[in-house]
Design a protein around this motif. Structure first.
Motif, PDB file in Angstrom:
ATOM      1  N   GLU A 290       0.839  -1.207   0.000  1.00  0.00           N
ATOM      2  CA  GLU A 290       0.000   0.000   0.000  1.00  0.00           C
ATOM      3  C   GLU A 290       0.870   1.252   0.000  1.00  0.00           C
ATOM      4  OE1 GLU A 290      -3.854  -0.727   2.699  1.00  0.00           O
ATOM      5  OE2 GLU A 290      -1.975  -1.196   3.702  1.00  0.00           O
ATOM      6  N   TRP A 291       1.961   1.203   0.770  1.00  0.00           N
ATOM      7  CA  TRP A 291       2.841   2.377   0.866  1.00  0.00           C
ATOM      8  C   TRP A 291       3.512   2.646  -0.482  1.00  0.00           C
ATOM      9  CZ3 TRP A 291       3.034   6.359   3.820  1.00  0.00           C
ATOM     10  CH2 TRP A 291       4.149   7.182   3.835  1.00  0.00           C
ATOM     11  N   ARG A 292       3.938   1.538  -1.145  1.00  0.00           N
ATOM     12  CA  ARG A 292       4.580   1.713  -2.448  1.00  0.00           C
ATOM     13  C   ARG A 292       3.581   2.353  -3.427  1.00  0.00           C
ATOM     14  NH1 ARG A 292       6.384  -3.483  -3.672  1.00  0.00           N
ATOM     15  NH2 ARG A 292       4.279  -3.782  -4.417  1.00  0.00           N
ATOM     16  N   ASP A 293       2.330   1.850  -3.437  1.00  0.00           N
ATOM     17  CA  ASP A 293       1.317   2.418  -4.347  1.00  0.00           C
ATOM     18  C   ASP A 293       1.053   3.886  -3.999  1.00  0.00           C
ATOM     19  OD1 ASP A 293       1.194  -0.075  -5.398  1.00  0.00           O
ATOM     20  OD2 ASP A 293      -0.732  -0.625  -4.484  1.00  0.00           O
ATOM     21  N   HIS A 294       0.987   4.141  -2.696  1.00  0.00           N
ATOM     22  CA  HIS A 294       0.685   5.485  -2.219  1.00  0.00           C
ATOM     23  C   HIS A 294       1.798   6.463  -2.622  1.00  0.00           C
ATOM     24  CE1 HIS A 294      -1.210   8.275   0.537  1.00  0.00           C
ATOM     25  NE2 HIS A 294      -0.040   8.519   1.080  1.00  0.00           N
ATOM     26  N   THR A 295       3.048   6.051  -2.453  1.00  0.00           N
ATOM     27  CA  THR A 295       4.160   6.963  -2.766  1.00  0.00           C
ATOM     28  C   THR A 295       4.318   7.107  -4.279  1.00  0.00           C
ATOM     29  OG1 THR A 295       5.636   5.115  -2.291  1.00  0.00           O
ATOM     30  CG2 THR A 295       5.527   6.787  -0.649  1.00  0.00           C
ATOM     31  N   THR A 296       4.012   6.032  -5.034  1.00  0.00           N
ATOM     32  CA  THR A 296       4.086   6.140  -6.495  1.00  0.00           C
ATOM     33  C   THR A 296       3.016   7.133  -6.971  1.00  0.00           C
ATOM     34  OG1 THR A 296       4.715   3.818  -6.566  1.00  0.00           O
ATOM     35  CG2 THR A 296       4.047   4.801  -8.648  1.00  0.00           C
ATOM     36  N   ALA A 297       1.802   7.013  -6.405  1.00  0.00           N
ATOM     37  CA  ALA A 297       0.714   7.914  -6.810  1.00  0.00           C
ATOM     38  C   ALA A 297       1.077   9.372  -6.484  1.00  0.00           C
ATOM     39  CB  ALA A 297      -0.577   7.515  -6.099  1.00  0.00           C
ATOM     40  N   ARG A 298       1.735   9.594  -5.336  1.00  0.00           N
ATOM     41  CA  ARG A 298       2.117  10.955  -4.940  1.00  0.00           C
ATOM     42  C   ARG A 298       3.122  11.572  -5.883  1.00  0.00           C
ATOM     43  NH1 ARG A 298       2.492  13.758  -0.320  1.00  0.00           N
ATOM     44  NH2 ARG A 298       4.735  13.890  -0.516  1.00  0.00           N
ATOM     45  N   SER A 299       4.024  10.698  -6.428  1.00  0.00           N
ATOM     46  CA  SER A 299       5.101  11.258  -7.255  1.00  0.00           C
ATOM     47  C   SER A 299       4.664  11.412  -8.720  1.00  0.00           C
ATOM     48  CB  SER A 299       6.360  10.390  -7.153  1.00  0.00           C
ATOM     49  OG  SER A 299       6.059   9.090  -7.554  1.00  0.00           O
ATOM     50  N   ASN A 300       3.440  10.908  -9.075  1.00  0.00           N
ATOM     51  CA  ASN A 300       2.974  11.065 -10.464  1.00  0.00           C
ATOM     52  C   ASN A 300       2.218  12.388 -10.642  1.00  0.00           C
ATOM     53  OD1 ASN A 300       4.063   8.715 -11.361  1.00  0.00           O
ATOM     54  ND2 ASN A 300       2.268   7.491 -10.861  1.00  0.00           N
TER      55      ASN A 300
END
Ligand SMILES: CC(C)(COP(=O)(O)OP(=O)(O)OC[C@H]1O[C@@H](n2cnc3c(N)ncnc32)[C@H](O)[C@@H]1OP(=O)(O)O)[C@@H](O)C(=O)NCCC(=O)NCCS
Length: 192
Positions: free
Chosen positions: A182-192
């Motif tokens: 979840e954290w990986r998805d969350h941080t990827t979404a933040r950086s897009n």
């Protein structure tokens, strides 16, 4: 387990391992914030003075060496001014760690606790390979702390009874968690 870094930063908030070198700035920030700290934090039930501060740092050094609790002071990356503290601690489940934080009263409401917790959540997943879940616990009445967990994308998992050990305690705690994926998805979404 690999070593946690001595210093971490996102360019706005820095974290450095707690040490006696920050004694004066730290005690000044604690004195300024004492009523909030005393309301919510166990270590702030004892009168703060140099001897107590030095004992705390000794405990923190032992915990760091025993790989059970990594305690950092937080500072403003722009001017190195002291902001507060944040930590990662191990739990009985070896795949889970918890995060704690406080920010000095004159600097609250500017996103510093959220930033420090984001840095530590990423560090937990980056440096502690066993860890699959990061947890934040707070009293149901600690609205500012609830807002931090929510802003970071943690999920509310449960509400549990909790012994009333601090003056503001309601006797109920909230558990907020985020898993590695979840954290990986969350941080990827933040950086897009
Ligand atoms: C909890 C604490 C760390 C928050 O620090 P902070 O740097 O102000 O936190 P942030 O600015 O990152 O986020 C605070 C959030 O709480 C909200 N908030 C602050 N006070 C609030 C209040 N009285 N009611 C509702 N929301 C409040 C802010 O609006 C912000 O959320 P938002 O941006 O979504 O609006 C700080 O208040 C503190 O040190 N308290 C005493 C120690 C403590 O309780 N630590 C946590 C133990 S679990």
């Amino acid at each position: 387990m690999p070593l946690m870094p001595l210093r971490l930063s996102d360019g706005v908030v820095g974290l450095r391992r707690c040490s006696l070198g920050d004694r004066d700035a730290s005690i000044a920030a604690m004195e300024e914030s004492w009523s909030q700290l005393h309301d919510w934090l166990l270590w702030a039930q004892h009168e703060m003075d140099v001897a107590y501060f030095d004992d705390l740092i000794k405990d923190y050094d032992e915990a760091w060496a025993n790989v059970t609790d990594w305690r950092y002071f937080t500072f403003d990356a722009a001017d190195e001014s002291f902001l507060g503290a944040a930590n990662i601690y191990t739990m009985s489940d070896p795949e889970m760690v918890g995060i704690g934080y406080w920010v000095r009263s004159s600097r609250t409401g500017r996103g510093y606790a959220t930033r420090a917790s984001r840095i530590l959540t990423s560090a937990a997943f980056d440096y502690l390979p066993l860890v699959q879940t990061v947890e934040i616990q707070m009293d149901v009445g600690n609205v500012a702390s609830v807002a931090v967990a929510r802003r970071l994308g943690f999920r509310l998992v449960s509400e549990i009874p909790k012994e009333r050990l601090v003056p503001a305690s309601s006797g109920r705690a909230l558990l907020w968690r985020i898993d590695r994926d979840e954290w990986r998805d969350h941080t990827t979404a933040r950086s897009n």
